[in-house]
Design a protein around this motif. Structure first.
Motif, PDB file in Angstrom:
ATOM      1  N   ASP A 194       0.843  -1.192   0.000  1.00 52.88           N
ATOM      2  CA  ASP A 194       0.000   0.000   0.000  1.00 52.88           C
ATOM      3  C   ASP A 194       0.875   1.236   0.000  1.00 52.88           C
ATOM      4  OD1 ASP A 194      -2.676  -1.076   0.150  1.00 52.88           O
ATOM      5  OD2 ASP A 194      -2.190  -1.732   2.183  1.00 52.88           O
ATOM      6  N   LEU A 195       0.500   2.210  -0.804  1.00 50.37           N
ATOM      7  CA  LEU A 195       1.243   3.461  -0.849  1.00 50.37           C
ATOM      8  C   LEU A 195       0.487   4.558  -0.110  1.00 50.37           C
ATOM      9  CD1 LEU A 195       3.770   4.883  -1.927  1.00 50.37           C
ATOM     10  CD2 LEU A 195       2.478   5.446  -3.975  1.00 50.37           C
ATOM     11  N   THR A 196      -0.786   4.775  -0.460  1.00 46.37           N
ATOM     12  CA  THR A 196      -1.539   5.871   0.157  1.00 46.37           C
ATOM     13  C   THR A 196      -2.271   5.437   1.430  1.00 46.37           C
ATOM     14  OG1 THR A 196      -3.379   5.443  -1.364  1.00 46.37           O
ATOM     15  CG2 THR A 196      -1.821   7.183  -1.969  1.00 46.37           C
ATOM     16  N   LYS A 197      -2.663   4.176   1.528  1.00 51.34           N
ATOM     17  CA  LYS A 197      -3.335   3.700   2.740  1.00 51.34           C
ATOM     18  C   LYS A 197      -2.331   3.756   3.891  1.00 51.34           C
ATOM     19  CE  LYS A 197      -6.233  -0.113   4.265  1.00 51.34           C
ATOM     20  NZ  LYS A 197      -6.714  -1.459   3.910  1.00 51.34           N
ATOM     21  N   GLY A 198      -2.665   4.489   4.914  1.00 52.66           N
ATOM     22  CA  GLY A 198      -1.736   4.664   6.037  1.00 52.66           C
ATOM     23  C   GLY A 198      -0.811   5.855   5.857  1.00 52.66           C
ATOM     24  N   ASN A 199      -0.859   6.498   4.701  1.00 50.61           N
ATOM     25  CA  ASN A 199      -0.075   7.710   4.437  1.00 50.61           C
ATOM     26  C   ASN A 199      -1.045   8.828   4.052  1.00 50.61           C
ATOM     27  OD1 ASN A 199       2.676   6.946   4.800  1.00 50.61           O
ATOM     28  ND2 ASN A 199       2.631   5.856   2.856  1.00 50.61           N
ATOM     29  N   ALA A 200      -1.870   9.217   5.002  1.00 50.11           N
ATOM     30  CA  ALA A 200      -2.899  10.227   4.742  1.00 50.11           C
ATOM     31  C   ALA A 200      -2.265  11.495   4.155  1.00 50.11           C
ATOM     32  CB  ALA A 200      -3.643  10.558   6.026  1.00 50.11           C
ATOM     33  N   GLY A 201      -2.889  12.014   3.113  1.00 49.09           N
ATOM     34  CA  GLY A 201      -2.417  13.254   2.506  1.00 49.09           C
ATOM     35  C   GLY A 201      -1.299  13.084   1.499  1.00 49.09           C
ATOM     36  N   LEU A 202      -0.808  11.863   1.302  1.00 44.21           N
ATOM     37  CA  LEU A 202       0.263  11.650   0.328  1.00 44.21           C
ATOM     38  C   LEU A 202      -0.257  11.965  -1.070  1.00 44.21           C
ATOM     39  CD1 LEU A 202       3.158  10.635  -0.257  1.00 44.21           C
ATOM     40  CD2 LEU A 202       2.173   8.366  -0.582  1.00 44.21           C
ATOM     41  N   ASP A 203       0.379  12.908  -1.753  1.00 39.97           N
ATOM     42  CA  ASP A 203      -0.071  13.297  -3.086  1.00 39.97           C
ATOM     43  C   ASP A 203       1.094  13.458  -4.060  1.00 39.97           C
ATOM     44  OD1 ASP A 203      -1.972  13.973  -5.041  1.00 39.97           O
ATOM     45  OD2 ASP A 203      -1.797  16.105  -4.593  1.00 39.97           O
ATOM     46  N   HIS A 204       2.170  14.071  -3.623  1.00 34.28           N
ATOM     47  CA  HIS A 204       3.321  14.327  -4.496  1.00 34.28           C
ATOM     48  C   HIS A 204       4.416  13.305  -4.190  1.00 34.28           C
ATOM     49  CE1 HIS A 204       1.636  18.096  -5.900  1.00 34.28           C
ATOM     50  NE2 HIS A 204       1.309  18.352  -4.648  1.00 34.28           N
ATOM     51  N   ILE A 205       4.719  12.487  -5.191  1.00 36.10           N
ATOM     52  CA  ILE A 205       5.777  11.493  -5.019  1.00 36.10           C
ATOM     53  C   ILE A 205       6.747  11.591  -6.184  1.00 36.10           C
ATOM     54  CG2 ILE A 205       4.370   9.888  -3.665  1.00 36.10           C
ATOM     55  CD1 ILE A 205       4.059   8.199  -6.220  1.00 36.10           C
ATOM     56  N   MET A 206       7.920  11.041  -5.972  1.00 32.26           N
ATOM     57  CA  MET A 206       8.943  10.975  -6.997  1.00 32.26           C
ATOM     58  C   MET A 206       9.378   9.520  -7.105  1.00 32.26           C
ATOM     59  SD  MET A 206      12.545  10.737  -7.568  1.00 32.26           S
ATOM     60  CE  MET A 206      13.257  11.085  -5.991  1.00 32.26           C
ATOM     61  N   ALA A 207       9.441   9.033  -8.344  1.00 32.10           N
ATOM     62  CA  ALA A 207      10.004   7.714  -8.599  1.00 32.10           C
ATOM     63  C   ALA A 207      11.417   7.946  -9.113  1.00 32.10           C
ATOM     64  CB  ALA A 207       9.171   6.953  -9.616  1.00 32.10           C
ATOM     65  N   GLY A 208      12.401   7.552  -8.335  1.00 35.64           N
ATOM     66  CA  GLY A 208      13.793   7.678  -8.735  1.00 35.64           C
ATOM     67  C   GLY A 208      14.311   6.327  -9.184  1.00 35.64           C
ATOM     68  N   LEU A 209      14.957   6.302 -10.335  1.00 40.10           N
ATOM     69  CA  LEU A 209      15.515   5.060 -10.854  1.00 40.10           C
ATOM     70  C   LEU A 209      17.006   5.236 -11.066  1.00 40.10           C
ATOM     71  CD1 LEU A 209      12.487   5.516 -12.354  1.00 40.10           C
ATOM     72  CD2 LEU A 209      12.989   3.150 -12.914  1.00 40.10           C
ATOM     73  N   GLY A 210      17.762   4.203 -10.739  1.00 42.57           N
ATOM     74  CA  GLY A 210      19.212   4.283 -10.880  1.00 42.57           C
ATOM     75  C   GLY A 210      19.796   2.950 -11.300  1.00 42.57           C
ATOM     76  N   TRP A 211      21.048   2.992 -11.757  1.00 40.95           N
ATOM     77  CA  TRP A 211      21.738   1.804 -12.245  1.00 40.95           C
ATOM     78  C   TRP A 211      23.216   2.110 -12.422  1.00 40.95           C
ATOM     79  CZ3 TRP A 211      17.752   4.265 -14.901  1.00 40.95           C
ATOM     80  CH2 TRP A 211      18.175   5.216 -15.834  1.00 40.95           C
ATOM     81  N   ASP A 212      23.988   1.071 -12.548  1.00 41.75           N
ATOM     82  CA  ASP A 212      25.405   1.157 -12.909  1.00 41.75           C
ATOM     83  C   ASP A 212      25.619   0.219 -14.081  1.00 41.75           C
ATOM     84  OD1 ASP A 212      26.200   2.874 -10.762  1.00 41.75           O
ATOM     85  OD2 ASP A 212      26.167   1.151  -9.419  1.00 41.75           O
ATOM     86  N   THR A 213      26.627   0.502 -14.884  1.00 37.98           N
ATOM     87  CA  THR A 213      26.976  -0.429 -15.952  1.00 37.98           C
ATOM     88  C   THR A 213      28.263  -1.141 -15.571  1.00 37.98           C
ATOM     89  OG1 THR A 213      28.063   1.349 -17.175  1.00 37.98           O
ATOM     90  CG2 THR A 213      25.803   0.832 -17.781  1.00 37.98           C
ATOM     91  N   ASN A 214      28.291  -2.422 -15.896  1.00 42.54           N
ATOM     92  CA  ASN A 214      29.485  -3.222 -15.618  1.00 42.54           C
ATOM     93  C   ASN A 214      30.575  -2.851 -16.612  1.00 42.54           C
ATOM     94  OD1 ASN A 214      27.906  -4.509 -13.702  1.00 42.54           O
ATOM     95  ND2 ASN A 214      27.361  -6.192 -15.073  1.00 42.54           N
ATOM     96  N   ARG A 215      31.755  -3.337 -16.353  1.00 46.20           N
ATOM     97  CA  ARG A 215      32.859  -3.101 -17.280  1.00 46.20           C
ATOM     98  C   ARG A 215      32.440  -3.603 -18.665  1.00 46.20           C
ATOM     99  NH1 ARG A 215      38.292  -2.080 -16.755  1.00 46.20           N
ATOM    100  NH2 ARG A 215      39.546  -2.883 -18.471  1.00 46.20           N
ATOM    101  N   TYR A 216      32.630  -2.763 -19.651  1.00 46.64           N
ATOM    102  CA  TYR A 216      32.140  -3.053 -21.000  1.00 46.64           C
ATOM    103  C   TYR A 216      33.142  -2.480 -21.990  1.00 46.64           C
ATOM    104  CZ  TYR A 216      29.280  -2.083 -25.164  1.00 46.64           C
ATOM    105  OH  TYR A 216      28.797  -1.968 -26.437  1.00 46.64           O
ATOM    106  N   ASP A 217      33.554  -3.288 -22.955  1.00 47.28           N
ATOM    107  CA  ASP A 217      34.556  -2.812 -23.907  1.00 47.28           C
ATOM    108  C   ASP A 217      34.032  -2.812 -25.345  1.00 47.28           C
ATOM    109  OD1 ASP A 217      34.513  -5.511 -24.378  1.00 47.28           O
ATOM    110  OD2 ASP A 217      36.582  -5.867 -23.757  1.00 47.28           O
ATOM    111  N   GLY A 218      32.737  -2.568 -25.516  1.00 47.04           N
ATOM    112  CA  GLY A 218      32.126  -2.578 -26.844  1.00 47.04           C
ATOM    113  C   GLY A 218      32.305  -1.285 -27.609  1.00 47.04           C
ATOM    114  N   GLY A 219      32.906  -0.272 -26.993  1.00 43.48           N
ATOM    115  CA  GLY A 219      33.175   0.964 -27.700  1.00 43.48           C
ATOM    116  C   GLY A 219      32.018   1.943 -27.749  1.00 43.48           C
ATOM    117  N   HIS A 220      30.903   1.632 -27.111  1.00 44.97           N
ATOM    118  CA  HIS A 220      29.743   2.531 -27.103  1.00 44.97           C
ATOM    119  C   HIS A 220      29.399   2.915 -25.670  1.00 44.97           C
ATOM    120  CE1 HIS A 220      28.836   1.687 -31.312  1.00 44.97           C
ATOM    121  NE2 HIS A 220      28.988   0.399 -31.054  1.00 44.97           N
TER     122      HIS A 220
END
Length: 192
Positions: free
Chosen positions: A12-38
């Motif tokens: 549950d996101l809003t149940k139990g979080n009264a008034g929750l309206d503005h949220i941010m979805a943050g996404l992140g990642w790393d790339t492994n060692r890569y030697d493809g030239g791109h």
């Protein structure tokens, strides 16, 4: 303290979080060692769907060429072409009260730009995650670390916000696709 989810879990996101309206979805990642030239260029896209899981209008497909939906309820922060640095690589701001009534689900996806031409896939990506933040309190509510379960996939449905009995919930999906953004578009009912 955020709730840490595993693949397939829902919370549950809003149940139990009264008034929750503005949220941010943050996404992140790393790339492994890569030697493809791109460089690796991962992109976040958002599909705002109806109950049947289909996007009803092109403006409900949010990505680097369409930064927000018509209602301004989902706003994409912009394309980070390198993923360098700490923290979120790309983010999406959502105002839950502005999400149109015909939208039942907001799906967050990540694709690798030109993956096939560059010989890249999610087997070369590590430390991928999504986190949901209450922006009013600057508090991380939910975090889902994807793990290293991918090999040939070039697109992933990371997670979904969805309506259930008048409340918003979050599901940790972690579903991989081959065929990149085009495959995701077809999955959500968009012509490519």
């Amino acid at each position: 303290m955020p709730i840490n989810l595993s693949k397939g879990q829902k919370v549950d996101l809003t149940k139990g979080n009264a008034g929750l309206d503005h949220i941010m979805a943050g996404l992140g990642w790393d790339t492994n060692r890569y030697d493809g030239g791109h460089e690796f260029d991962l992109d976040v896209s958002v599909f705002m769907t109806n109950e049947q899981g289909k996007v009803e209008t092109d403006t409900n497909f949010i990505f680097y060429n369409n930064a927000q939906d018509a209602a301004g309820s989902v706003v994409y922060s912009g394309d980070n072409r390198t993923g360098a640095g700490e923290g979120d690589d790309e983010s999406v701001n959502i105002t839950l009260s502005k999400v149109p009534a015909n939208v039942a689900k907001v799906a967050f996806t990540v694709t690798i730009h030109e993956a096939e031409a560059r010989g890249q896939n999610f087997g070369q990506v590590s430390n991928a995650y999504i986190r949901i933040v209450d922006t009013a309190k600057n508090e991380e509510l939910i975090r889902y670390d994807l793990g290293e379960d991918y090999s040939v996939e070039t697109a992933i449905v990371v997670g979904e916000l969805y309506r259930h009995n008048g409340e918003w919930k979050f599901a940790a999906v972690g579903s991989g696709f081959s065929g990149g953004l085009a495959a995701l578009c077809r999955n959500y009912g968009l012509d490519v």
